[in-house]
Design a protein around this motif. Structure first.
Motif, short mmCIF file in Angstrom:
data_model
loop_
_atom_site.label_atom_id
_atom_site.label_comp_id
_atom_site.label_asym_id
_atom_site.label_seq_id
_atom_site.Cartn_x
_atom_site.Cartn_y
_atom_site.Cartn_z
N GLU A 294 0.85 -1.19 0.00
CA GLU A 294 0.00 0.00 0.00
C GLU A 294 0.88 1.24 0.00
OE1 GLU A 294 -2.36 -0.05 3.49
OE2 GLU A 294 -0.67 -0.09 4.89
N LYS A 295 0.44 2.27 -0.71
CA LYS A 295 1.18 3.54 -0.71
C LYS A 295 0.76 4.33 0.53
CE LYS A 295 2.05 5.95 -4.49
NZ LYS A 295 1.95 6.91 -5.64
N VAL A 296 1.76 4.83 1.27
CA VAL A 296 1.46 5.52 2.52
C VAL A 296 1.86 6.99 2.49
CG1 VAL A 296 1.52 3.45 3.94
CG2 VAL A 296 3.65 4.69 3.50
N LEU A 297 2.67 7.42 1.48
CA LEU A 297 3.08 8.82 1.44
C LEU A 297 3.49 9.20 0.03
CD1 LEU A 297 3.68 11.40 3.14
CD2 LEU A 297 6.01 10.56 3.40
N ASP A 298 3.10 10.40 -0.40
CA ASP A 298 3.52 10.96 -1.68
C ASP A 298 3.81 12.43 -1.43
OD1 ASP A 298 3.96 11.78 -4.28
OD2 ASP A 298 2.32 10.60 -5.12
N MET A 299 5.07 12.84 -1.62
CA MET A 299 5.48 14.21 -1.29
C MET A 299 6.06 14.91 -2.50
SD MET A 299 7.49 13.77 2.34
CE MET A 299 7.99 15.49 2.36
N GLU A 300 5.73 16.17 -2.67
CA GLU A 300 6.41 17.06 -3.59
C GLU A 300 7.25 18.03 -2.76
OE1 GLU A 300 6.72 17.26 -6.90
OE2 GLU A 300 5.56 15.41 -7.11
N LEU A 301 8.48 18.25 -3.19
CA LEU A 301 9.41 19.06 -2.41
C LEU A 301 9.72 20.37 -3.13
CD1 LEU A 301 11.88 16.16 -1.56
CD2 LEU A 301 10.21 17.16 0.00
N ASN A 302 10.06 21.38 -2.36
CA ASN A 302 10.51 22.66 -2.91
C ASN A 302 12.03 22.58 -3.04
OD1 ASN A 302 10.83 25.28 -3.71
ND2 ASN A 302 10.51 26.16 -1.67
N VAL A 303 12.53 22.33 -4.25
CA VAL A 303 13.96 22.14 -4.47
C VAL A 303 14.45 23.09 -5.55
CG1 VAL A 303 14.05 19.74 -3.71
CG2 VAL A 303 13.45 20.26 -6.08
N HIS A 304 15.76 23.39 -5.51
CA HIS A 304 16.39 24.24 -6.52
C HIS A 304 17.05 23.42 -7.62
CE1 HIS A 304 15.66 27.86 -4.16
NE2 HIS A 304 16.10 27.21 -3.10
N THR A 305 17.50 22.21 -7.27
CA THR A 305 18.03 21.28 -8.27
C THR A 305 17.29 19.96 -8.13
OG1 THR A 305 19.74 20.22 -6.89
CG2 THR A 305 20.32 22.33 -7.94
N ASN A 306 17.50 19.05 -9.06
CA ASN A 306 16.94 17.71 -8.90
C ASN A 306 17.48 17.08 -7.62
OD1 ASN A 306 15.52 17.80 -11.34
ND2 ASN A 306 17.31 17.13 -12.49
N VAL A 307 16.68 16.21 -7.02
CA VAL A 307 17.08 15.55 -5.77
C VAL A 307 18.38 14.76 -5.99
CG1 VAL A 307 16.43 13.73 -4.15
CG2 VAL A 307 14.75 15.46 -4.83
N LEU A 308 19.33 14.96 -5.07
CA LEU A 308 20.63 14.28 -5.15
C LEU A 308 20.64 12.95 -4.40
CD1 LEU A 308 23.39 17.00 -4.64
CD2 LEU A 308 22.98 15.61 -6.65
N ALA A 309 20.01 12.92 -3.21
CA ALA A 309 20.10 11.72 -2.38
C ALA A 309 18.97 11.71 -1.38
CB ALA A 309 21.46 11.67 -1.66
N GLY A 310 18.72 10.54 -0.83
CA GLY A 310 17.72 10.40 0.22
C GLY A 310 17.98 9.13 1.01
N ALA A 311 17.32 8.97 2.13
CA ALA A 311 17.45 7.75 2.94
C ALA A 311 16.30 7.73 3.94
CB ALA A 311 18.79 7.69 3.66
N ILE A 312 15.94 6.52 4.37
CA ILE A 312 14.91 6.33 5.39
C ILE A 312 15.50 5.42 6.47
CG2 ILE A 312 13.86 4.38 4.16
CD1 ILE A 312 11.12 5.41 5.21
N SER A 313 15.23 5.75 7.73
CA SER A 313 15.82 4.98 8.83
C SER A 313 15.19 3.60 8.92
CB SER A 313 15.67 5.73 10.15
OG SER A 313 14.30 5.83 10.50
N ASP A 314 15.91 2.69 9.54
CA ASP A 314 15.48 1.30 9.62
C ASP A 314 14.15 1.15 10.35
OD1 ASP A 314 16.27 -1.31 8.81
OD2 ASP A 314 16.62 -1.82 10.90
N ASN A 315 13.91 2.00 11.35
CA ASN A 315 12.65 1.89 12.10
C ASN A 315 11.52 2.70 11.47
OD1 ASN A 315 13.35 4.52 12.69
ND2 ASN A 315 13.68 4.17 14.90
#
Length: 818
Positions: A469-490
């Protein structure tokens, strides 16, 4: 491979960006007569429709089954696109004639449909400077052979010359205006100085720079014509008219020039034409394509031309000798072959080695026994590499650089498709939170998170149909394309970054299972406080949460720092525990770690500490499963180890010829670090002992050839948290395989090595890594692989059919009777 439960996930709707431009660097011009050049491979730049530019490096020697792999991604402004790319030599006089320049020897320019020309800083991964065309939208760009000027074809019908000599970028001159857009542009052959003895005896820099002078350039317009221009006066020498249909204007999308001055054009009627530059008359014309010809490139010898465009077909033209009673022996162009290797429009073609439009006396000579490579890309988002030896080379035993087949000619060789990676710099845009069973995927300016549901004992999913199931969909205010991301284990922390700012979110779960992000507002300021005063960016190139989700490790996008952040609870403000500067230190020679120097020493003096630091990008981070060790690896192949318990630097590994593609720690032996490289080799390092164990060297030296010679390079390495005996799971875009990491009897193995050194012809022992090697190839293309738990694997794939279905229909010409 041992039996594991596999979640085969196709719900991640990641769509890569179309390829809009391809460029290879030019070769330094010779100052004497032609000499034979060694086989070297240059940097491949790939521009995308989302504004990103991938810089790819060759992964092996003369032969490399993996061809080019993405080393660094230059993140484009959001929103933007790349329409044109061009390399220039930073200091042409300091380079050996005909040698492939290194990335440090190059300058990269791009335009994206607007009026700005961008110059990129390839070491820092950002835009270095911009300049306005002063003539509206830039339709085409071309660097001159001597790399001291760049020509812009503009919307207002003018050609503008910019000076790029001595690392500058300034307006130099404007040519006369014509009443059409300048859609394509190419420089004519430079003129050599006649006095050869003066060149050989005179060491003056000024004299060297004047050895080659520009003569003319040619442009293709939107008014059914080509024009030849005098570079000195900026005026039209002559005009060449192309064919028209019912009075409609023909667009000349592509032009290029051979060493003998022959002009080649491709236009919107699908015509490929050859022109005599002296008389400006048409020599030959071919109805080679069913729709617009968008791009063309030339063989390094100047005796073959390749064109492509909207009809997806790549066509080869060859210069062949003919004889007749009236004219005697002559040479003419013949359409010799056509192949369709793309499913949609082809937007860009390039060739390595590149063609240098030089007089016959100065032509660069390349080894005839190594096939040149044709690189193409377009709307179907994948780079295709094709060996393109000339038919005459069948008389020689020719090496196929990508090892796809014995055949090397364009007509008969097998091409190979370089798979796209989901994230910048060949990282993954997909991240898995194991304990929370979440999958996060970043895109150009946003992200999505899904939850993988647990199975009931009867095998059915507990809730939603499909088991997710999809639980989140976000649009971000950015100046360049997204470089990196991560989500914690918990699943409680999410971090995402563009070039200028890292955004940290606390993820709060509702009773109905949905997730609400809460922005930690002061996070960018907390990071900037730990960076040098002049730093305006808090962006990150890579993030890594510790397994207990208490700390976040950041490699900064600017400055090559590593920050260790204590997250605390969602109510407390995060704090930076320490900043590591070790990737910036000058403890290397030509960016390579010096053997015998541990790397954990601090700079010896203030002078050394204040010296100009090395510019690098730290793209790979890994933490051990007990949270004690942190490994970081940069694009110069240097890997540092840090102790997170004491927050101290531990050691520096010897650097390797290539940067690591993936690094990971063994869960059952937290001090064992595995590094996987783009040529599908691995290295095993014992962090506590600060050495490469003998059993690990045996495995590294005896990897199965089926792995090292497979065409798709490794994208990741991962361990099953509870697997025993130990094995690492390696994966690429089209394959999965498991390599056992078992200790062997060192005496037996060393005895085997001794027998081999002594020339014993007895049968070789089977290498340890060959035992039970099995490559699984029915998942494709693979975007990400990770373990959710012991014996529970998630394989995320995105079928190419689904990606292509989102594209507009491809060009199709209905044929009578079909």
């Amino acid at each position: 491979m041992d039996a594991v439960a596999v979640h085969r996930c196709r719900f991640v709707d990641y769509t890569p960006s179309a390829i809009s431009a391809i460029a290879f660097p030019p070769l330094p011009l010779p100052r004497t007569s032609s000499t034979k050049q060694p086989v070297q491979y240059g940097t491949l730049a790939v521009g995308h429709a989302n504004g990103n530019i991938d810089l790819c490096q060759w992964t092996g020697g003369v032969q490399s089954p993996q061809a080019w792999s993405v080393r660094t991604t230059l993140s484009g402004p959001y929103p933007s696109k790349v329409d044109s790319l061009a390399f220039a030599l930073r200091d042409p006089n300091s380079l050996q004639s005909g040698a492939a320049p290194s990335p440090g020897d190059l300058r990269l320019f791009s335009s994206g449909g607007g009026s700005e020309l961008l110059e990129w800083d390839m070491s820092r991964g950002c835009v270095r400077r911009t300049i306005s065309s002063q003539g509206g939208s830039i339709w085409s760009i071309s660097v001159n052979p001597t790399s001291n000027a760049i020509a812009l074809g503009c919307e207002d019908g003018t050609v503008r010359l910019l000076s790029i000599a001595n690392d500058t970028l300034t307006h130099s001159r404007r040519f006369d205006r014509v009443k059409c857009r300048v859609l394509s542009i190419a420089w004519g052959p430079p003129i050599p100085r006649q006095t050869q003895t003066a060149v050989q005896n005179d060491s003056s820099d000024d004299e060297d720079e004047e050895y080659w002078t520009d003569s003319w350039l040619v442009t293709g317009g939107s008014d059914s014509s080509l024009r030849k221009w005098d570079v000195k006066t900026g005026r039209v020498i002559d005009r060449m008219g192309t064919d028209k249909v019912r009075g409609e204007r023909t667009l000349v999308w592509a032009v290029s020039v051979l060493g003998d001055g022959t002009i080649i054009s491709g236009d919107s009627m699908g015509l490929v034409k050859f022109w005599d530059s002296r008389t400006c008359t048409q020599l030959q014309s071919f109805q080679a394509h069913g729709a617009d010809v968008l791009c063309l490139t030339i063989d390094p010898t100047g005796t073959a031309v390749y064109t492509s465009g909207v009809d997806q077909k790549i066509t080869q033209f060859s210069l062949v000798s003919t004889s007749s009673a009236e004219k005697g022996r002559t040479r003419r162009w013949v359409q010799t072959s056509s192949r369709r290797m793309h499913s949609h429009d082809v937007r860009a073609l390039a060739m390595w080695p590149p063609h240098s439009a030089l007089p016959a006396s100065h032509q660069l000579q390349f080894p005839a026994d190594v096939a040149p490579l044709l690189v193409s890309g377009g709307l179907d988002m994948s780079i295709v590499v094709t060996p393109a030896a000339l038919p005459a080379s069948t008389f020689l035993k020719t090496i196929n650089p990508i090892s796809t087949s014995m055949h090397c000619t364009f007509e008969d060789s097998y091409h190979r498709r370089i798979p796209y990676s989901t994230g910048p710099s060949s990282t993954s845009a997909i991240h898995v939170a194991r304990s929370a069973r979440l999958v996060c995927c970043t895109r150009d300016a946003g992200l999505e998170i899904w939850r993988i549901l647990e199975r009931r004992s009867d095998g059915e999913s507990s809730q939603a149909e499909g088991g997710w199931e999809k639980v989140l969909d976000m649009e971000l205010n950015v100046h360049t394309n997204v470089l990196a991301g991560a989500i914690s284990d918990n699943g409680q922390w999410l971090v995402v970054s563009d070039l200028y700012e890292s955004k940290l979110f606390a993820l709060i779960s509702d009773s109905d299972g949905s997730i609400k992000p809460k922005r930690i507002r002061g996070f960018p300021a907390i990071l900037r406080a730990q960076l040098p005063p002049k730093s305006t960016s808090s962006g990150g190139l890579a993030f890594q949460f510790t397994p207990d989700s208490s700390k976040l490790v950041i490699s900064t996008a600017a400055g090559s720092f590593i920050l260790v952040v204590d997250l605390g609870s969602t109510q407390d403000q995060p704090r930076v525990l320490r900043r590591f500067d070790h990737h910036r230190n000058l403890n290397s020679t030509k960016h390579r770690a010096v053997a015998g120097r541990s790397g954990d020493e601090e700079p010896q003096s203030e002078e050394e500490a204040s010296a100009v630091p090395i510019s690098t990008s730290i793209l790979r981070l890994a933490t051990s499963f007990d949270g004690q060790w942190l490994a970081s690896s940069d694009v110069h192949g240097r890997t540092h180890i840090f102790n997170l318990d004491s927050v101290q630097h531990h050691c520096l590994l010897p650097s390797f010829p290539q940067p690591a593609q993936s690094i990971c720690f063994d869960p059952s032996r937290p001090s064992i670090l595995v590094l996987a490289f783009p040529d599908n080799s691995i290295q095993i390092f014992d962090v506590e002992a600060r050495q490469f164990p003998a059993w690990g060297k045996e495995i590294s030296d005896n990897l199965p050839k089926r792995l090292t010679r497979t065409h798709d390079h490794v994208l990741g390495a991962v361990f099953d948290p509870a697997q025993k005996p130990r094995a690492v799971l390696l994966w690429g875009a089209t394959w999965l395989c498991k390599i056992k990491l078992e200790r062997t009897d060192p005496g037996a193995r060393s005895g085997q090595r001794k027998r081999r050194r002594d020339g014993d012809k007895s049968p070789k022992m089977e290498p340890v890594a060959d035992d039970g090697l099995r490559m699984i190839t029915h998942y494709r293309p693979i975007l990400h692989v990770d373990f959710l738990g012991p014996g529970e694997l998630v394989v995320i794939e995105r079928p190419l059919v689904d990606v292509l279905a989102a594209l507009p229909p491809a060009y199709f010409a209905h044929k009578y009777g079909t």
